[in-house]
Structure formats: structure tokens, C-alpha cells
Design a protein around this motif. Structure first.
Motif, PDB file in Angstrom:
ATOM      1  N   GLY A 233       9.321  13.405   5.689  1.00 47.94           N
ATOM      2  CA  GLY A 233       7.965  13.266   4.957  1.00 47.94           C
ATOM      3  C   GLY A 233       7.466  12.063   4.442  1.00 47.94           C
ATOM      4  O   GLY A 233       6.465  12.203   3.868  1.00 47.94           O
ATOM      5  N   LEU A 234       8.064  10.931   4.845  1.00 54.10           N
ATOM      6  CA  LEU A 234       7.606   9.740   4.340  1.00 54.10           C
ATOM      7  C   LEU A 234       6.868   8.764   5.122  1.00 54.10           C
ATOM      8  O   LEU A 234       6.347   7.828   4.410  1.00 54.10           O
ATOM      9  N   LEU A 235       6.592   9.160   6.457  1.00 55.86           N
ATOM     10  CA  LEU A 235       6.135   8.182   7.201  1.00 55.86           C
ATOM     11  C   LEU A 235       4.486   8.615   7.175  1.00 55.86           C
ATOM     12  O   LEU A 235       3.581   7.547   7.656  1.00 55.86           O
ATOM     13  N   GLY A 236       3.999   9.294   6.669  1.00 57.90           N
ATOM     14  CA  GLY A 236       2.488   9.859   6.713  1.00 57.90           C
ATOM     15  C   GLY A 236       2.382  11.368   7.251  1.00 57.90           C
ATOM     16  O   GLY A 236       3.591  12.112   6.763  1.00 57.90           O
ATOM     17  N   ALA A 237       1.329  12.066   7.471  1.00 55.42           N
ATOM     18  CA  ALA A 237       1.088  13.110   7.635  1.00 55.42           C
ATOM     19  C   ALA A 237       1.255  13.470   9.098  1.00 55.42           C
ATOM     20  O   ALA A 237       0.378  13.024  10.188  1.00 55.42           O
TER      21      ALA A 237
END
Length: 280
Positions: A233-237
Motif C-alpha cells: 500500500g505504499l506506492l500510491g492508490a
């Protein structure tokens, strides 16, 4: 004439009586625990005062209890149905410099990754964004962010296709399961981890005002694709993922009991020679 009531008298020794009481209490606690879990699962993960989506909102995971025992408060919740609506939600957070987290319909995670922090954070719940498309020429399927595992497998089966690996629990989203390293039990095909079958990712990221507050990137290879396969969940939506799929097949299941005396020497051979090995 009324039928007499049936009475049953059971005579137990003191030791048996104690065991009976212990087992009865354990059974009662187990039943109450299951009832609490079922009740928690029946509640929506996001709850807002007066049914609003702005202010006075909290989010919990699928178990109904946050890991640290403290509620996660939100400033606003979005339920996008399309990529354009997902982009609008990210624009709102980006314009207002607010933390934002994306979660599925069930928020199926024990760590508190779904909580944006503070009291003004934004939560994007993908429950209504769940389209699936198939490209038979490339043998791939593209799923929207909210597609759940059980719906994905059922859709593929309806089209005589399948996906070669998956965790036992199918109540998580496809993209969430991949992003947290979920896996099955096979060493064949490309292996048991779902992320190995990712061909592409479409991700919405915040930017600055000069760039319109948001950007959409199509990742198809390189280190970025490797990162997307375990994104946490850290790269964006993440809006969409494209996955390899395979022709549907029938699976034969064999159960057998064997000694574990030589397990450490036999387990690799068992895994290499069984398509879907499982040890219990």
C-alpha cells in the motif's frame, strides 16, 4: 392427555464432573468468541456519524478491533466506482495535504496499515470499484482495485480460465492479497506467490499543483513492477492490476497419512512432485 416431560438424570464422579464443567465453560467461551467475531464481521469497517462520509468517522479491520486497541479516526471517506472517481479522491487529499490510505470492502488486515493517522486523514474504500476484463490473446485478466478473490476466481471459471495459486482465505481483495505477499502452496508454474503473475499495474499518485495534483502511471516492467508485486500500500492508490491467467483444469485431491520421521528429507521431493502440496 398431555405427554409427560422427559427428565434426564446424569450421575458423574467428582473428577468427571469437574471435566464436564471445564469443557462446558470452554464450549461457552468458544461460542461467545465466534459470536463476537461474527458480529464484528457484520458491521461495516467504516462508520460515520449520521451516515455522512465527512467528519466523525472511524475505521476498523475485519475483526472489529484495531491492533493497538485505539480507534482510527478519519476526516473523510470516499467510495469510488470508477478510476475517475478514484483520481478525484486522491486529488482531494493531495490538494489539502492530507494523509490517505486505500482499503478493500473488508479491510482484511491485522496490522493497522489501513489507518491514515491523525483525525483528518482520508480513507478510500474500493468496495464499489470491481470491474474485470479478460484478454485471451495475451492470456491476462485485468482487475479493478475492489475485486475480491472469490469473485475473481468465479469470474475466471465462468470463462473457462483459472489462476494458479491463492491463499486459503478468499475474503480479501486481489490487489490487497498480492500487495501483502499472499501465496498458495505450489512450486510449479511461476511459484506459489500471487505477485509472480503480475504483468502490469496502473497506479494513481499525488503530485504538486503544477502537475494537477495527481498523476496516473502504467507500470509494465523493471524495478517498479517488482515493487508493485509486494507494494504494502505504499506506492500510491493502485487502480488496476493485470495478471497472467491459465486455461481451466480439473484438480484431483488425494489425502493420505504418513510418518513424519523423515520429513526434513522428504518435504522438498514432495513439494517438487506435487502440483499443490499441503501438509497438516
Amino acid at each position: 392427555m398431555e405427554r409427560p416431560a422427559l427428565s434426564l438424570l446424569v450421575v458423574l464422579s467428582p473428577r468427571t464432573s469437574l471435566l464436564f464443567v471445564v469443557l462446558s465453560c470452554a464450549s461457552l467461551l468458544w461460542s461467545l468468541g465466534n459470536a463476537q467475531i461474527a458480529a464484528a464481521a457484520a458491521l461495516p469497517p467504516v462508520r460515520c456519524a449520521n451516515g455522512s462520509t465527512i467528519g466523525m468517522c472511524t475505521i476498523n479491520n475485519a475483526y472489529g478491533v484495531n491492533m493497538d486497541g485505539r480507534p482510527c479516526q478519519l476526516g473523510r471517506v470516499f467510495y469510488p466506482r470508477t478510476e475517475d472517481e478514484l483520481i478525484s479522491a486522491v486529488v482531494y487529499a493531495s490538494q489539502n495535504n492530507l494523509p490517505v490510505k486505500v482499503a478493500s470492502a473488508t479491510v482484511h488486515t491485522i496490522p493497522k496499515w489501513y489507518c491514515p493517522g491523525g483525525t483528518t486523514g482520508v480513507s478510500i474504500i474500493t468496495r464499489d470499484y470491481k470491474g474485470i476484463s479478460i484478454d485471451r490473446d495475451t492470456m491476462t485478466a485485468t482487475v479493478d482495485a475492489g475485486v475480491m478473490l472469490d469473485d475473481f476466481f468465479a469470474y475466471l471459471a465462468d470463462h473457462n480460465l483459472t489462476f494458479p495459486t491463492a491463499p486459503y482465505w478468499a475474503g480479501a481483495s486481489v490487489i490487497g492479497a498480492i500487495g501483502t505477499g499472499s501465496h498458495g502452496s505450489t512450486l510449479q508454474f511461476k511459484g506459489g506467490r500471487m505477485g509472480e503473475y503480475v504483468r502490469g499495474v496502473r497506479v494513481v499518485v499525488p503530485t504538486d499543483e503544477a502537475s494537477g495534483w495527481v498523476g496516473v502511471r502504467d507500470v509494465r516492467g523493471g524495478d517498479e513492477l517488482l515493487a508493485a508485486r509486494l507494494h504494502l500500500g505504499l506506492l500510491g492508490a493502485i487502480s488496476k492490476m493485470t495478471l497472467e491467467v491459465y486455461p481451466l483444469w480439473k484438480r484431483e485431491v488425494t489425502y493420505y497419512n504418513t510418518s513424519d520421521a523423515n520429513l526434513e528429507n522428504e518435504i522438498l521431493s514432495f513439494a517438487e512432485n506435487t502440483t499443490f502440496p499441503d501438509l497438516n
